[in-house]
Design a protein around this motif. Structure first.
Motif, mmCIF file in Angstrom:
data_model
loop_
_atom_site.group_PDB
_atom_site.id
_atom_site.type_symbol
_atom_site.label_atom_id
_atom_site.label_comp_id
_atom_site.label_asym_id
_atom_site.label_seq_id
_atom_site.Cartn_x
_atom_site.Cartn_y
_atom_site.Cartn_z
ATOM 1 N N ASP A 10 0.465 -1.056 -0.141
ATOM 2 C CA ASP A 10 -0.371 -0.073 -0.121
ATOM 3 C C ASP A 10 1.028 1.206 0.209
ATOM 4 O OD1 ASP A 10 -2.789 -1.413 0.182
ATOM 5 O OD2 ASP A 10 -2.204 -1.802 2.325
ATOM 6 N N ARG A 12 3.802 1.605 -1.002
ATOM 7 C CA ARG A 12 3.945 1.729 -2.342
ATOM 8 C C ARG A 12 3.421 2.067 -3.608
ATOM 9 N NH1 ARG A 12 6.206 -3.781 -1.386
ATOM 10 N NH2 ARG A 12 4.741 -4.259 -3.668
ATOM 11 N N LEU A 13 2.450 1.384 -3.638
ATOM 12 C CA LEU A 13 1.000 2.666 -4.226
ATOM 13 C C LEU A 13 0.794 3.937 -4.209
ATOM 14 C CD1 LEU A 13 -1.761 -0.442 -4.852
ATOM 15 C CD2 LEU A 13 0.030 0.778 -6.235
ATOM 16 N N LEU A 16 3.638 5.766 -4.968
ATOM 17 C CA LEU A 16 3.737 6.096 -6.746
ATOM 18 C C LEU A 16 2.374 6.770 -7.280
ATOM 19 C CD1 LEU A 16 4.917 2.132 -8.310
ATOM 20 C CD2 LEU A 16 5.579 4.195 -8.018
ATOM 21 N N LEU A 17 1.437 7.113 -6.627
ATOM 22 C CA LEU A 17 0.498 7.766 -6.617
ATOM 23 C C LEU A 17 0.819 9.589 -6.540
ATOM 24 C CD1 LEU A 17 -2.634 5.933 -5.120
ATOM 25 C CD2 LEU A 17 -2.227 6.728 -8.426
ATOM 26 N N ASN A 25 -3.842 1.182 -14.814
ATOM 27 C CA ASN A 25 -3.572 1.000 -13.720
ATOM 28 C C ASN A 25 -2.198 -0.284 -13.708
ATOM 29 O OD1 ASN A 25 -4.774 -0.825 -11.167
ATOM 30 N ND2 ASN A 25 -4.999 -2.517 -12.657
ATOM 31 N N LEU A 28 0.922 1.175 -13.128
ATOM 32 C CA LEU A 28 1.242 0.954 -11.302
ATOM 33 C C LEU A 28 0.985 0.008 -10.867
ATOM 34 C CD1 LEU A 28 -1.909 3.441 -10.036
ATOM 35 C CD2 LEU A 28 0.243 3.847 -8.935
ATOM 36 N N ALA A 29 0.430 -0.918 -11.277
ATOM 37 C CA ALA A 29 0.839 -3.126 -11.035
ATOM 38 C C ALA A 29 2.144 -2.648 -11.553
ATOM 39 C CB ALA A 29 -0.049 -3.499 -11.241
ATOM 40 N N ALA A 32 4.499 -0.851 -8.854
ATOM 41 C CA ALA A 32 4.682 -1.780 -7.284
ATOM 42 C C ALA A 32 4.647 -2.711 -7.315
ATOM 43 C CB ALA A 32 3.484 -1.414 -6.759
ATOM 44 N N THR A 39 -3.849 -4.405 -7.627
ATOM 45 C CA THR A 39 -3.529 -3.102 -7.489
ATOM 46 C C THR A 39 -5.272 -2.466 -7.400
ATOM 47 O OG1 THR A 39 -1.447 -3.073 -8.325
ATOM 48 C CG2 THR A 39 -2.793 -0.962 -9.007
ATOM 49 N N ARG A 42 -7.041 -2.305 -3.883
ATOM 50 C CA ARG A 42 -6.101 -1.976 -3.375
ATOM 51 C C ARG A 42 -6.061 -0.381 -2.975
ATOM 52 N NH1 ARG A 42 -1.972 -3.821 -0.227
ATOM 53 N NH2 ARG A 42 -1.442 -6.407 -0.854
ATOM 54 N N LEU A 43 -6.269 0.190 -4.275
ATOM 55 C CA LEU A 43 -6.810 0.767 -4.997
ATOM 56 C C LEU A 43 -8.200 1.852 -4.044
ATOM 57 C CD1 LEU A 43 -4.986 2.431 -8.125
ATOM 58 C CD2 LEU A 43 -3.956 3.376 -6.100
#
Length: 166
Positions: A10, A12-13, A16-17, A25, A28-29, A32, A39, A42-43
């Protein structure tokens, strides 16, 4: 407000955001080291929990200046006459809908509030002060600092150092 349980994935996400919320997505995946469905799930949970308040574009004032003008940025300290909870809450409620007030912080010690304000020019700033401060009988003191140059603007929260060690 109950705390949300987050793990390293989480974090890491979220990191990144904070650097680029426009990534797909899939991107991001990959960054991460998660699967795209994980992903997405979790988002969705991070947004629903309120950890992600909103995702916005950060505009460049210098690049917009040829079109809109440089404008006037100020850091404004506000001291109220009465500092009871009701008075503080009422002042915050008056600042919240005002577009020129970009940020509002209740602070201590010193003034009661520090605002970050952006107006088109000095006449617009004066109109703002009349509307928000001069007309409020509870505002005792207003002290403004006008920005001559923005040296740094970073909306990211430091996530790595924020996590307590077990």
């Amino acid at each position: 407000m109950e705390p949300i349980d987050i793990d390293e994935a989480d974090l890491r996400l979220l990191e990144l955001l904070q650097t680029d919320a426009a990534r797909s997505n899939q991107a991001l995946a990959e960054a991460a080291h998660l699967s795209p469905p994980t992903t997405l799930r979790r988002l969705k949970r991070l947004r629903a929990s309120g950890l992600i308040e909103r995702e916005v574009a950060i505009l460049s004032p210098d690049r917009l200046a040829p079109v809109l003008g440089h404008g006037l940025s100020a850091i404004v300290e506000i001291t109220l006459e009465r500092q009871g909870a009701e008075s503080l809450d009422a002042f915050e409620a008056r600042m919240a809908p005002e577009p020129a007030v970009q940020q509002c912080y209740r602070v201590s010690p010193g003034p009661d509030f520090v605002l970050v304000v952006h107006c088109a020019d000095m006449p617009a700033y004066l109109a703002l002060t009349q509307r928000l401060f001069t007309s409020d009988a509870n505002v005792r003191n207003v002290k403004a600092f006008f920005a001559t140059r923005r040296s740094k603007f970073e909306p990211r929260l430091p996530l790595n150092s924020a996590r307590p060690t077990p």
